[in-house]
Design a protein around this motif. Structure first.
Motif: not given
Lengths: 105, 454
Positions: B7, B9, B196, B227, B229, B233, B286
């Protein structure tokens, strides 16, 4: 039933969308009321042009946005931000004419 | 960092560099061990004057205070500190201004680092060539660009995408200072470079660039953490008094833009039609499903402003009911008289009187036609080619209005109350946006980068 916008909406605001456009947001409180207003198209380019006294061709868009239970109308600034004669550089105080609206819900 | 972590950040300390943030929120953010600290330092919202004049719209003390926290923490942890749209407008003088503040902090704190500076100024000759080739497109309601207005435009910047940031990251820089940038690029460049998803990274950047404005209660002066992923996010507020809610996050998608589901940017658009927002009990949200759709050809937005004159203002008020009842016809007569004097004396300029209590806020958009207030505030605005000429025009307008003998007048000593002496305030240069157009780029990374060891 006809109800005032101030009962139905939790946010009513205006803001620049770039220096040449003003954008109006109405965020409704309840899903059912929002859906009724959306499905019966009670906010239209004609309505916005009428209450702001601007030509219909100056309305860029009226968009319903389900995730926020909101309708957004964007139109041409009569005077672009900062041009001599402009009265609201950020466009954040142009929402008042919306406060008089009523909707059938 | 060259390998993709599980992940990524990003700490966003504040909505605009210089707006400030609570030290405790910043520390909470650093405790989450971010991979970078990124901040957006500008906007076109405060009007065309800052870009046109090359002056910052943020306060130097505030900018230095925010940067000191960010640089000390970033250098100590060896994570990149990324600053976009330096100095508020991101033209060369704004970047130089911010660079000097960074160097000053480095000396005071004995910090040593490598700084990459991305310049997003665009050469006038390049724009003229593209204009002549018919490749400059105005955004909606923007006047066509002409060679004349281009020649009058003082600083030309491009709202750059992530590509120049990729190049700057390749230099191994600890600090990246950039000119005018697409706000999300500042936050998205590093994670996208690491692999990403572009749509998620840009959407996260779109929210982080406003820091806690998208939280509840909103604030432009508090830190948040993003954050990122694999397929989503997460947004986390860093002050115990705030949380992200589904509604606060989706409502932010509407803010300051014309369409909430299709957000154009350099090289493509962000498509949020399939985006879902999930609220959690811990105050986090999320976000899933945001997509980046590349456009056919890579376009950047150019921004520029040109000087239209100098301004002098005068603030005054009226408490006379007869004056208030006749204000429209009085101002019309004063306008005519001032125009006559300008013509007779061969003076250039234009004058506008803002009438607070009537339509001072909404101007020609005001639907209310009757005045109900017992007093009116008047702001005389005089604009002329030079400051001296604007002072003259303001003075003529003020004295004409002060002593104008309108029909029915019974208060014959003077029509205006001035709160200040001197009554007239020279307000400096006036600009308007002359460039707000799209231009195609053959190579979106082709912006000069200078590297210096601080």
């Amino acid at each position: 039933m006809r109800r005032p916008i101030t009962e139905l909406a939790r946010v009513i605001r205006s803001k620049n969308s770039g220096p040449f456009e003003l954008t109006l947001d109405i965020l409704f409180r309840e899903e059912a009321n929002y859906e009724t207003i959306r499905d019966t198209r009670q906010v239209t380019p004609e309505l916005i042009a009428g209450i702001y006294g601007v030509p219909l061709e100056d309305i860029l868009s009226v968009v319903y946005f389900d995730p926020a239970m909101a309708v957004k109308a964007t139109f041409r600034r009569p005077i672009p931000s900062g041009v001599p004669g402009d009265s609201d550089i950020y466009g954040a105080q142009q929402h008042a004419p919306l406060l008089r609206l009523e909707f059938d819900v | 960092m060259s390998e993709r972590p599980l992940e990524f950040r990003v700490l966003s300390p504040t909505a605009i560099l210089g707006y400030g943030f609570p030290e405790s929120s910043f520390e909470r953010g650093m405790e989450a061990d971010p991979h970078c600290i990124a901040v957006d330092a500008g906007s076109t919202d405060p009007g065309p004057t800052y870009l046109g004049s090359g002056k910052p719209f943020t306060d130097r003390t505030g900018v230095k205070r925010d940067l000191r926290y960010m640089l000390k923490a970033g250098i100590a942890r060896k994570i990149p500190v990324i600053i976009g749209t330096a100095g508020g407008s991101g033209a060369a003088p704004h970047v130089a201004w911010c660079r000097e503040i960074i160097e000053e902090i480095a000396r005071e704190e004995d910090l040593h680092f490598r700084m990459a500076i991305i310049h997003s100024d665009v050469d006038r000759g390049v724009v003229l060539r593209e204009l002549n080739a018919g490749r400059i497109t105005p955004l909606p309601f923007v006047p066509e660009l002409t060679p004349e207005s281009l020649a009058q435009t003082s600083h030309i910047v491009a709202q750059i995408g992530m590509e120049p940031y990729f190049k700057a990251l390749d230099t191994g820089a600890d600090v990246i200072l950039a000119g005018r940038s697409y706000d999300p690029a500042v936050f998205a460049a590093l994670p996208v470079k690491l692999g990403f998803d572009e749509g998620l990274a840009i959407h996260m950047g779109k929210i982080l660039e406003c820091a806690a404005i998208a939280a509840d209660p909103g604030s432009g002066a508090d830190c948040v953490l993003g954050i990122l992923r694999g397929d989503h996010f997460v947004l986390r507020a860093l002050s115990p008094e705030r949380r992200f809610t589904r509604l606060s996050t989706v409502a932010h998608s509407l803010y300051e833009k014309s369409n909430p589901t299709e957000l154009p940017g350099p090289g493509g658009k962000l498509d949020l039609r399939g985006t879902t927002f999930t609220e959690h009990d811990n105050g986090e949200v999320t976000v899933r499903g945001s997509r980046h759709v590349p456009s056919d050809g890579y376009f950047v937005k150019l921004e520029g402003a040109r000087r239209v004159g100098s301004r002098t203002v005068c603030i005054a008020g009226s408490r006379d009911p007869i004056f208030i009842a006749k204000v429209d016809s009085i101002l019309e007569a004063v306008h005519a008289r001032v125009d006559m004097i300008l013509e007779r004396e061969n003076l250039a300029g234009s004058m506008h009187i803002h009438v607070y209590g009537k339509n001072g806020v909404m101007g020609r958009l005001e639907p209310e036609t009757t005045v109900t207030s017992h007093e009116l505030g008047l702001v005389i605005e005089a604009i002329a080619p030079t400051q001296a000429a604007a002072n003259t025009l303001c003075s003529i307008t003020r004295s004409t209005l002060l002593h104008y003998g309108y029909p029915g007048r019974i208060s014959t000593a003077g029509n205006l109350a001035f709160p200040f002496s001197p009554s007239d305030i020279p307000a400096g240069d006036v600009y308007e946006f002359s460039l707000y157009h799209l231009m195609p780029l053959a190579d979106p990374s082709d912006f000069p980068i200078t590297v210096q060891e601080v």
